[in-house]
Design an enzyme around this catalytic site. Structure first.
Site, short mmCIF file in Angstrom:
data_model
loop_
_atom_site.label_atom_id
_atom_site.label_comp_id
_atom_site.label_asym_id
_atom_site.label_seq_id
_atom_site.Cartn_x
_atom_site.Cartn_y
_atom_site.Cartn_z
N SER A 48 0.78 -1.16 0.09
CA SER A 48 0.24 0.43 0.32
C SER A 48 1.34 1.63 -0.16
O SER A 48 0.57 2.31 -0.39
CB SER A 48 -1.28 -0.02 1.74
OG SER A 48 -0.55 -0.07 2.46
N GLU A 118 -0.08 -12.49 -1.75
CA GLU A 118 -1.57 -12.09 -2.26
C GLU A 118 -2.55 -13.77 -2.33
O GLU A 118 -1.22 -13.77 -3.67
CB GLU A 118 -2.45 -11.23 -2.77
CG GLU A 118 -1.79 -9.54 -1.56
CD GLU A 118 -2.15 -8.35 -2.56
OE1 GLU A 118 -3.28 -8.43 -3.66
OE2 GLU A 118 -2.26 -7.66 -2.01
N GLU A 185 -8.94 -9.80 3.72
CA GLU A 185 -9.28 -7.79 3.52
C GLU A 185 -10.70 -8.02 2.01
O GLU A 185 -10.79 -9.17 1.73
CB GLU A 185 -7.73 -7.80 2.14
CG GLU A 185 -8.73 -6.29 2.07
CD GLU A 185 -6.99 -5.29 0.82
OE1 GLU A 185 -6.43 -5.77 1.42
OE2 GLU A 185 -7.44 -4.35 1.06
O1 KIV Z 1 -0.66 -3.32 0.77
C1 KIV Z 1 -1.27 -3.83 2.61
O2 KIV Z 1 -0.97 -2.61 3.21
C2 KIV Z 1 -1.56 -4.13 2.30
C3 KIV Z 1 -3.18 -4.45 3.75
C4 KIV Z 1 -3.69 -3.36 3.44
C5 KIV Z 1 -3.06 -5.66 4.30
O3 KIV Z 1 -2.19 -6.08 2.44
#
Ligand code: KIV
Length: 277
Positions: A48, A118, A185
Site C-alpha cells: 500500500s 496475496e 480483506e
Molecule cells: O498493503 C497493505 O497495506 C495491505 C493491507 C491492506 C492488509 O496488504
C-alpha cells in the site's frame, strides 16, 4: 522498559487465549518506532506504500527495490514488532525459484521476519515452497488489491455462498501449505468468523468484522494522512493532515513576515570575536 520481540509462538498463543492481535502498516523509520512504542504486535510494510507514500493509483507498480528500501527503514525503527514484508506484484507469480529468491531478499537484505503474499488456493504451492525454504509466510485472501482488475474492482469478496465457500477452502489450503497467519480483506463478517473458527492459525481482518483474531489498518488512513479516499472499513483516530497544513502555512507566514527565526533560534558570538571578522 524494553519490550520483548514478538514471535510466531506469541501470536499463536494469543489466538489460543482469545486475545486480539494488532497489526499496523509502517513504511519508514519514525513511524515504525511509534507503532512499536504503542505495543502493536505486528508491523506490515504493505505494498500500500505505492499509494500512500509514492502516489501511484494502485499497488501494481511497486517494485522489489521499493519494498526493500522501505522495509530496511522500518526494521531500523522497530525493535519488538514482528515485521512483515509485503511481496509486490509479479515478485512471486513468475516462478517458484523467483518467489523464493525474492522472499529471501526481504529476510536477508531488509531484516524482515516474514513475507506476505496475496492470493487463494492457487498460491498454496508457492507458499509451501517459501515456507520450506525457511521463510514464514502470511497469506492474504479476499480483496487482493494487486489483482483488483481481475476481480472487476475494489469490491467485497465472498458475498454469495459459492464464493464464500471458495474463500474458506483457500484459507484451509494456505494453512495446509504452511502459512502461519492470514490477512482477510473486505469479506463479509460471517465468512471471516467462519474461517477464524475453522483455522488453527490466527486471522487478521481489514473490513472483515470483529470476529477475526486480530485487526490491521493502513497507518495513513488511521491518522488522516491519505486524503484521496477513505474506505468504509477505516476508522480515522486522528486527522493529522489539516494540522500539518496549518503548521506549514504558519511557517510560511512567519518566514515571510520575519517572525521566524527569533533570537532564541540563532547562535550568538562573543563581541570581541565579532569585531575581528
Ligand atoms: O498493503 C497493505 O497495506 C495491505 C493491507 C491492506 C492488509 O496488504
Amino acid at each position: 522498559m524494553e519490550q520483548k520481540k514478538v514471535t510466531i509462538a506469541h501470536l499463536q498463543e494469543k489466538k489460543k487465549n482469545g486475545d486480539k492481535i494488532t497489526m499496523m502498516t509502517a513504511y519508514d523509520y519514525p513511524t515504525a518506532g511509534l507503532v512499536d512504542q504503542a505495543g502493536i504486535d505486528t508491523i506490515l510494510v504493505g505494498d500500500s506504500l505505492g499509494m500512500v507514500m509514492l502516489g501511484y493509483e494502485s499497488t501494481v507498480p511497486v517494485t522489489m527495490d521499493d519494498m526493500i528500501h522501505h522495509c530496511k527503514a522500518v526494521c531500523r525503527g522497530a525493535k519488538s514488532g514482528f515485521i512483515i514484508g509485503d511481496m509486490p506484484f509479479m515478485s512471486y507469480q513468475v516462478s517458484i525459484e523467483k518467489a523464493i529468491e525474492n522472499a529471501g531478499r526481504f529476510i536477508k537484505e531488509a531484516g524482515c521476519d516474514c513475507v506476505k503474499l496475496e492470493g487463494g488456493s492457487e498460491m498454496a504451492p508457492v507458499t509451501r515452497a517459501i515456507v520450506d525454504a525457511g521463510i514464514p509466510v502470511c497469506a492474504h485472501i479476499g480483496l487482493t488489491p494487486q489483482t483488483a482488475t481481475k476481480l472487476s474492482g475494489f469490491k467485497v469478496q465472498g458475498k454469495d455462498a459459492e464464493s464464500a465457500r471458495e474463500l474458506v477452502q483457500s484459507a484451509k489450503d494456505l494453512e495446509k501449505a504452511g502459512a502461519f497467519l492470514i490477512v482477510m480483506e473486505c469479506i463479509p463478517d460471517l465468512v471471516a468468523a467462519r474461517i477464524t473458527e475453522e483455522l488453527n492459525i490466527p486471522t487478521i481482518g481489514i473490513g472483515a468484522g470483529k470476529d477475526c483474531d486480530g485487526q490491521v489498518l493502513v497507518y495513513h488512513d488511521l491518522v488522516g494522512l491519505f486524503e484521496r479516499f477513505t474506505p468504509k472499513f477505516v476508522k480515522q483516530y486522528v486527522n493529522l493532515a489539516p494540522k500539518i497544513r496549518e503548521a506549514l502555512i504558519q511557517f510560511k507566514e512567519e518566514v515571510e513576515s520575519g517572525a521566524f527565526p527569533g533570537p532564541e533560534h540563532g547562535f550568538a558570538m562573543k563581541a570581541e570575536e565579532a569585531e575581528k571578522i
